[in-house]
Design a protein around this motif. Structure first.
Motif: not given
Length: 93
Positions: A20, A23-24, A27, A49, A51-52, A54-56
């Motif tokens: 985690q 991954q942070g 991102i 990672n 989906e996150q 894409r959202s960002l």
């Protein structure tokens, strides 16, 4: 523990940290590049990672184009600006 690409030729790893955490950081690196206004860049990121990312990207005005997948990682290209139309040759007759 895995290597995280920060820039071309620069990779980091964090021994004794969780997935985690990795991954942070991943991102966070993408967020910095988008905040700098980099018009287009590509990276290998963990599939978890995607989906996150894409959202960002959507919130910061970028599009994510997925490329090949390899061993739990996906190659992504992030682009800003209007998408070019996809042209194709059509035969009539």
């Amino acid at each position: 523990m895995r290597h995280i690409t920060i820039a071309d030729g620069l990779r980091l790893r964090f021994p004794n940290r969780s997935e985690q955490f990795d991954q942070g950081v991943e991102i966070g690196a993408l967020a910095v590049l988008m905040d700098l206004g980099t018009r287009e860049f590509d990276r290998w990121i963990a599939q978890g990672n995607l989906e996150q990312a894409r959202s960002l990207a959507e919130k910061l005005g970028y599009r994510v184009v997925e490329g090949p997948v390899d061993d739990g990682f996906v190659h992504v290209t992030l682009r800003t600006g209007a998408a070019r139309p996809a042209l194709r040759l059509v035969h009539t007759g």
